[in-house]
Design an enzyme around this catalytic site. Structure first.
Site, mmCIF file in Angstrom:
data_model
loop_
_atom_site.group_PDB
_atom_site.id
_atom_site.type_symbol
_atom_site.label_atom_id
_atom_site.label_comp_id
_atom_site.label_asym_id
_atom_site.label_seq_id
_atom_site.Cartn_x
_atom_site.Cartn_y
_atom_site.Cartn_z
ATOM 1 N N ASP A 105 -4.824 12.017 12.170
ATOM 2 C CA ASP A 105 -4.930 11.265 12.674
ATOM 3 C C ASP A 105 -4.811 10.680 13.793
ATOM 4 O OD1 ASP A 105 -3.754 9.351 10.239
ATOM 5 O OD2 ASP A 105 -3.308 9.884 12.331
ATOM 6 N N ASP A 149 4.862 0.438 11.752
ATOM 7 C CA ASP A 149 3.541 0.091 11.779
ATOM 8 C C ASP A 149 3.064 -1.876 12.267
ATOM 9 O OD1 ASP A 149 3.668 1.349 7.993
ATOM 10 O OD2 ASP A 149 3.488 2.579 10.356
ATOM 11 N N ARG A 188 -4.649 10.415 4.155
ATOM 12 C CA ARG A 188 -3.017 11.451 4.198
ATOM 13 C C ARG A 188 -2.879 10.845 2.935
ATOM 14 N NH1 ARG A 188 -1.583 13.758 7.770
ATOM 15 N NH2 ARG A 188 0.639 13.409 7.052
ATOM 16 N N LYS A 238 1.070 -1.308 0.482
ATOM 17 C CA LYS A 238 -0.293 0.406 0.242
ATOM 18 C C LYS A 238 1.204 0.763 -0.394
ATOM 19 C CE LYS A 238 -1.333 2.077 4.164
ATOM 20 N NZ LYS A 238 -1.027 3.089 3.941
ATOM 21 N N ASN A 239 2.263 1.291 0.631
ATOM 22 C CA ASN A 239 2.705 2.453 1.291
ATOM 23 C C ASN A 239 3.954 3.008 -0.093
ATOM 24 O OD1 ASN A 239 0.980 2.856 2.892
ATOM 25 N ND2 ASN A 239 2.924 2.108 4.985
HETATM 26 C C1 EPZ Z 1 4.492 7.194 6.138
HETATM 27 O O1 EPZ Z 1 3.440 7.961 6.412
HETATM 28 C C2 EPZ Z 1 3.214 5.763 5.700
HETATM 29 N N1 EPZ Z 1 2.466 6.000 4.793
HETATM 30 C C3 EPZ Z 1 3.329 5.388 7.689
HETATM 31 O O2 EPZ Z 1 1.816 4.142 7.687
HETATM 32 C C4 EPZ Z 1 4.248 4.825 8.695
HETATM 33 O O3 EPZ Z 1 3.903 4.758 9.392
HETATM 34 C C5 EPZ Z 1 5.078 5.582 7.528
HETATM 35 O O4 EPZ Z 1 5.485 6.028 6.271
HETATM 36 C C6 EPZ Z 1 6.636 5.614 9.046
HETATM 37 O O5 EPZ Z 1 6.942 5.256 8.349
HETATM 38 C C7 EPZ Z 1 1.794 5.670 3.485
HETATM 39 O O6 EPZ Z 1 3.135 5.239 3.244
HETATM 40 C C8 EPZ Z 1 0.869 6.020 2.541
HETATM 41 P P1 EPZ Z 1 6.581 9.708 7.690
HETATM 42 P P2 EPZ Z 1 4.013 9.019 6.412
HETATM 43 O O7 EPZ Z 1 6.681 11.506 7.267
HETATM 44 O O8 EPZ Z 1 5.261 9.450 5.297
HETATM 45 C C9 EPZ Z 1 6.512 13.565 11.803
HETATM 46 C C10 EPZ Z 1 0.228 2.416 7.361
HETATM 47 O O9 EPZ Z 1 -0.461 2.086 8.947
HETATM 48 N N2 EPZ Z 1 6.243 14.351 10.374
HETATM 49 O O10 EPZ Z 1 7.885 9.637 7.874
HETATM 50 O O11 EPZ Z 1 2.877 10.337 6.984
HETATM 51 C C11 EPZ Z 1 5.812 12.965 11.418
HETATM 52 O O12 EPZ Z 1 4.369 13.413 12.032
HETATM 53 C C12 EPZ Z 1 0.722 4.299 7.827
HETATM 54 O O13 EPZ Z 1 0.296 2.196 6.517
HETATM 55 C C13 EPZ Z 1 6.767 16.032 10.459
HETATM 56 O O14 EPZ Z 1 6.612 15.973 11.621
HETATM 57 O O15 EPZ Z 1 5.086 9.386 8.331
HETATM 58 C C14 EPZ Z 1 5.883 11.021 11.779
HETATM 59 O O16 EPZ Z 1 5.652 11.639 13.359
HETATM 60 C C15 EPZ Z 1 0.152 4.887 9.008
HETATM 61 N N3 EPZ Z 1 6.803 16.542 9.341
HETATM 62 C C16 EPZ Z 1 6.991 11.363 11.389
HETATM 63 O O17 EPZ Z 1 8.048 12.471 11.110
HETATM 64 C C17 EPZ Z 1 6.541 16.518 8.567
HETATM 65 O O18 EPZ Z 1 6.805 16.976 7.085
HETATM 66 C C18 EPZ Z 1 7.148 10.180 10.493
HETATM 67 O O19 EPZ Z 1 5.687 10.375 9.348
HETATM 68 C C19 EPZ Z 1 6.094 14.964 7.421
HETATM 69 C C20 EPZ Z 1 6.518 13.828 8.675
#
Ligand code: EPZ
Length: 477
Positions: A170, A358, A146, A74-75
């Protein structure tokens, strides 16, 4: 039987999103959507799937055994679909998982002017991108998924403007987008927050050196996709290293992009004038594969997971070995066998190659029935423990303090009604139900359908007692 009068009625009756513009709720219903199947790939039916809440009835005690096949991630596939926007023409993706999120991304691309055709049997999606694409991603879709934010970089690179609704937070965290925005500003874009939309504009993006405060997956992907058509060289430092990032960069490379360092902390992109459409096979879903591995260990089972790359799950599989499981590599995946009660094992979630956040719900569920006490630490999201209360309803003994959870294992959990707050927590609750005495009723399972293709069917193949049914508690039937 509920007769749907108009779109707004759905929202009142079914806790569902208000039906998207142009969707006639009556049409959905009269199409005689068969009971029990989630959806048929169209967003209308995705609304129907959510408007007809379903639940799982899980009877504990079964030992999982047999073979299970994993499909594409999915990701990754959602970002590959967004990346198709970067090149006019027909892009074909294969190993496309049969999940709700692909339905929503398909609809998002259709609204941007693309022709999107899914072939469920063949697990492919074909995206026909026109010369001129729209640049607005609506709230009714973005708030449901998202990952819609992944169109920000490609739209800005292709059209010079991108209006993407802010997705908001979320169940697992506030999830800001400041790294995405800071990177685009560095590349010369203007980025405003207008009426709930990120409005990004740039006649021509320019290469820049961007340091990410945290190796964000989403920010790395958006900035790579913005940089491939930028003027000059972009260097992303402290970039995310997830296999899904590598999969995206491999596809972009086949489209003609110049990218070095995918999978490392430094990705260098030299912009090109144009890209071409391609065919690409989605990388396997390591989180789904990891979920099967954990479920096999918890149920003292023997499960072979096919089309999975153990190298993408090294630390998670190693944790299972520490817990007492035997993990063998097979040609196209791995086999997990457990012949005694698991031993408690600590876990610390980190960006790849660390223990995946995850799989945290599965690590908590495993330790909830293990012998001994474990410490599980979450370092990626601030509210990922929010579902612990649901596990406690099954009798799990878990105490949280900030981003640490202490789990005291118990020989057996006891079945109870629980509610799914998000995709992974939902899967964690279902597999906890597999090792609980009696029945566990898991509601709000549309979350699970967003990330796990045919979850209940595959569990039944492995010997689980699980039924999907309409959820009367949600006011239907
Ligand atoms: C991706 O989310 C995945 N989703 C998530 O899977 C996964 O948990 C995550 O990566 C980490 O592996 C998809 O790919 C659709 P991040 P993403 O940007 O890209 C903070 C699932 O269940 N952050 O790496 O949104 C953020 O808040 C989902 O399949 C900022 O602060 O994750 C988080 O705490 C859940 N500012 C951390 O970084 C930003 O601009 C990691 O987020 C971006 C992120």
């Amino acid at each position: 039987m509920v007769v749907l009068a108009d779109p707004g009625h759905v929202a009142q009756g079914g806790r569902a999103v208000v039906a998207g513009s142009g969707v006639d709720a009556r049409e959905i219903y009269h199409a005689g959507h068969p009971k029990g199947t989630a959806y048929d790939g169209r967003v209308e039916t995705a609304n129907a799937a959510i408007a007809r809440p379903q639940r799982f009835r899980v009877t504990g005690g079964a030992r999982l055994a047999g073979d299970v096949q994993v499909t594409g991630a999915k990701n990754s596939v959602l970002k590959l679909m967004a990346a198709a926007l970067l090149a006019p023409g027909v892009t074909t993706l294969s190993e496309v998982p049969d999940i709700l999120d692909v339905t929503i991304m398909s609809e998002l691309l259709r609204r941007l002017g693309c022709g999107v055709h899914r072939d469920r049997e063949a697990a492919t999606v074909t995206i026909d991108v026109p010369q001129k694409v729209e640049h607005r991603a609506d709230y009714d879709l973005v708030r449901r998924m998202r990952a819609s934010i992944a169109v920000l970089g490609p739209l800005l690179a292709r059209t010079g403007e991108a209006d993407v609704a802010l997705p908001g937070g979320d169940a697992i965290g506030s999830r800001p987008l400041d790294f995405h925005i800071a990177g685009l500003l560095k590349m010369g874009a203007t980025v405003e927050n207008e009426h709930g939309f990120i409005v990004a504009k740039a006649k021509q993006l320019t290469g820049a050196t961007i340091w990410l405060d945290f190796p964000s997956v989403g920010a790395t992907e958006n900035l790579v996709m913005a940089a491939v058509l930028a003027d000059g060289c972009t260097e992303i430092d402290n970039a995310a290293r997830e296999p899904e990032i590598v999969d995206l960069c491999v596809m972009l490379g086949h489209m003609g992009a110049q990218i070095e360092g995918a999978g490392t902390s430094t990705i260098v992109i030299v912009g090109v004038d144009s890209l071409r459409p391609v065919s690409h096979t989605t990388v396997a879903d390591r989180i789904v594969a990891g979920t099967w591995a954990m479920a096999a260990a918890m149920t003292l089972g023997d499960v072979t997971v096919h089309n999975a790359n153990p190298a993408h799950l090294e630390i998670a599989l190693d944790k299972l070995v520490t817990a007492g499981a035997t993990v063998d590599r097979v040609d196209d995946g791995f086999r997990v066998m457990m012949d005694r009660r698991p031993t408690a094992v600590d876990a610390v979630t980190l960006p790849f190659p660390g223990f995946p956040t995850d799989l945290l719900p599965m690590a908590l569920a495993l330790n909830a029935v293990a012998s001994g006490t474990a410490m599980v630490t979450e370092n990626v999201y601030e509210s990922r423990f929010s579902f612990v209360n649901e596990l406690a309803r099954l009798g799990a003994d878990i105490r949280t303090d900030g981003h640490h959870a202490v789990v005291r294992g118990r020989p057996l959990l006891s079945g109870a009604p629980v509610t799914t707050p998000d995709i992974r927590a939902g899967a964690g609750l279902v597999i906890a139900g597999l090792v609980a005495e009696g029945e566990t009723i898991v509601s709000e399972i549309h979350h699970i359908d967003r990330g796990y293709p045919k979850f209940d069917e595959q569990l039944r193949v492995l010997g689980a007692k699980i039924v999907r049914e309409d959820d009367p508690a949600a006011g239907f039937g």
